[in-house]
Design a protein around this motif. Structure first.
Motif, PDB file in Angstrom:
ATOM      1  N   UNK A   8     -38.194 -35.050   7.451  1.00  0.00           N
ATOM      2  CA  UNK A   8     -38.004 -35.575   6.107  1.00  0.00           C
ATOM      3  C   UNK A   8     -38.492 -36.991   5.890  1.00  0.00           C
ATOM      4  N   UNK A   9     -39.018 -37.601   6.940  1.00  0.00           N
ATOM      5  CA  UNK A   9     -39.499 -38.964   6.800  1.00  0.00           C
ATOM      6  C   UNK A   9     -40.807 -39.027   6.027  1.00  0.00           C
ATOM      7  N   UNK A  10     -41.218 -40.255   5.693  1.00  0.00           N
ATOM      8  CA  UNK A  10     -42.473 -40.420   4.996  1.00  0.00           C
ATOM      9  C   UNK A  10     -42.569 -41.741   4.284  1.00  0.00           C
ATOM     10  N   UNK A  11     -43.526 -41.812   3.377  1.00  0.00           N
ATOM     11  CA  UNK A  11     -43.793 -43.020   2.591  1.00  0.00           C
ATOM     12  C   UNK A  11     -43.248 -42.831   1.183  1.00  0.00           C
ATOM     13  N   UNK A  12     -42.522 -43.824   0.698  1.00  0.00           N
ATOM     14  CA  UNK A  12     -41.941 -43.742  -0.638  1.00  0.00           C
ATOM     15  C   UNK A  12     -41.978 -45.128  -1.266  1.00  0.00           C
ATOM     16  N   UNK A  13     -42.056 -45.167  -2.582  1.00  0.00           N
ATOM     17  CA  UNK A  13     -42.024 -46.448  -3.278  1.00  0.00           C
ATOM     18  C   UNK A  13     -40.598 -46.950  -3.400  1.00  0.00           C
ATOM     19  N   UNK A  14     -40.473 -48.241  -3.520  1.00  0.00           N
ATOM     20  CA  UNK A  14     -39.164 -48.847  -3.722  1.00  0.00           C
ATOM     21  C   UNK A  14     -38.490 -48.230  -4.949  1.00  0.00           C
ATOM     22  N   UNK A  15     -37.215 -47.937  -4.798  1.00  0.00           N
ATOM     23  CA  UNK A  15     -36.466 -47.287  -5.858  1.00  0.00           C
ATOM     24  C   UNK A  15     -36.442 -45.780  -5.751  1.00  0.00           C
ATOM     25  N   UNK A  16     -37.261 -45.237  -4.875  1.00  0.00           N
ATOM     26  CA  UNK A  16     -37.342 -43.802  -4.706  1.00  0.00           C
ATOM     27  C   UNK A  16     -36.263 -43.249  -3.788  1.00  0.00           C
ATOM     28  N   UNK A  17     -36.358 -41.946  -3.528  1.00  0.00           N
ATOM     29  CA  UNK A  17     -35.361 -41.244  -2.715  1.00  0.00           C
ATOM     30  C   UNK A  17     -36.034 -40.382  -1.662  1.00  0.00           C
ATOM     31  N   UNK A 116     -26.427 -37.961  22.727  1.00  0.00           N
ATOM     32  CA  UNK A 116     -27.680 -37.239  22.500  1.00  0.00           C
ATOM     33  C   UNK A 116     -28.400 -37.860  21.310  1.00  0.00           C
ATOM     34  N   UNK A 117     -29.710 -37.969  21.458  1.00  0.00           N
ATOM     35  CA  UNK A 117     -30.524 -38.631  20.432  1.00  0.00           C
ATOM     36  C   UNK A 117     -31.770 -37.812  20.113  1.00  0.00           C
ATOM     37  N   UNK A 118     -32.164 -37.869  18.840  1.00  0.00           N
ATOM     38  CA  UNK A 118     -33.435 -37.299  18.451  1.00  0.00           C
ATOM     39  C   UNK A 118     -34.564 -38.283  18.673  1.00  0.00           C
ATOM     40  N   UNK A 119     -35.784 -37.828  18.417  1.00  0.00           N
ATOM     41  CA  UNK A 119     -36.962 -38.669  18.641  1.00  0.00           C
ATOM     42  C   UNK A 119     -37.176 -39.682  17.530  1.00  0.00           C
ATOM     43  N   UNK A 120     -36.655 -39.388  16.363  1.00  0.00           N
ATOM     44  CA  UNK A 120     -36.790 -40.308  15.245  1.00  0.00           C
ATOM     45  C   UNK A 120     -37.874 -39.885  14.265  1.00  0.00           C
ATOM     46  N   UNK A 121     -37.720 -40.366  13.029  1.00  0.00           N
ATOM     47  CA  UNK A 121     -38.703 -40.110  11.982  1.00  0.00           C
ATOM     48  C   UNK A 121     -38.933 -41.409  11.210  1.00  0.00           C
ATOM     49  N   UNK A 122     -40.185 -41.683  10.871  1.00  0.00           N
ATOM     50  CA  UNK A 122     -40.543 -42.949  10.235  1.00  0.00           C
ATOM     51  C   UNK A 122     -40.299 -42.886   8.729  1.00  0.00           C
ATOM     52  N   UNK A 123     -39.640 -43.909   8.226  1.00  0.00           N
ATOM     53  CA  UNK A 123     -39.487 -44.116   6.786  1.00  0.00           C
ATOM     54  C   UNK A 123     -40.176 -45.431   6.445  1.00  0.00           C
ATOM     55  N   UNK A 124     -41.098 -45.364   5.489  1.00  0.00           N
ATOM     56  CA  UNK A 124     -41.777 -46.568   5.020  1.00  0.00           C
ATOM     57  C   UNK A 124     -41.581 -46.683   3.519  1.00  0.00           C
ATOM     58  N   UNK A 125     -41.011 -47.800   3.093  1.00  0.00           N
ATOM     59  CA  UNK A 125     -40.757 -48.043   1.680  1.00  0.00           C
ATOM     60  C   UNK A 125     -41.689 -49.154   1.222  1.00  0.00           C
TER      61      UNK A 125
END
Length: 127
Positions: A8-17, A116-125
């Motif tokens: 579910x990670x990704x690039x989003x603009x400020x104010x987004x969801x 236990x940990x996942x690998x992670x997903x990048x969120x860029x705002x």
């Protein structure tokens, strides 16, 4: 043993969801407290949100309170992080974590509380 996979990670603009998902393997997911943590470049990992295995209790970092919501669907072996009103300072790698050492009312906030940990997903705002 539990394996965790974020999506579910990704690039989003400020104010987004965005909504992150963390899918867990194993038949005992419902007995695991779950947490979300994030780590920005050059910074230490920080707590974001957690939920008890029963779903009764949740905790949030002050920086995300009122904007982020953690929830779980035990029948789907999945925990979610709904992120609204995103800010550039939310940019980070987000990881989910699990532990079965706690009661139905406990939603731990420290990284050492989780096994236990996942690998992670990048969120860029973007601003």
């Amino acid at each position: 043993q539990v394996q965790l996979v974020e999506s579910g990670g990704g690039l989003v603009q400020a104010g987004g969801s965005l909504r992150l998902s963390c899918a867990a393997s194993g038949r005992t997911f419902s007995s695991y407290a779950m947490g979300w943590f994030r780590q920005a470049p050059g910074k230490e990992r920080e707590f974001v949100a957690s939920i008890s295995w029963s779903g009764i209790s949740t905790n949030y970092a002050d920086s995300v309170k009122g904007r982020f919501t953690i929830s779980r669907a035990n029948a789907k072996n999945t925990v979610y992080l709904q992120m609204n009103s995103l800010k550039p300072e939310d940019t980070a790698v987000y990881s989910c974590a699990a532990s079965n050492r706690y009661s139905r009312y406990e939603a731990p906030t420290g990284p050492m509380s989780y096994d236990y940990w996942g690998q992670g997903t990048q969120i860029t705002v973007s601003s």
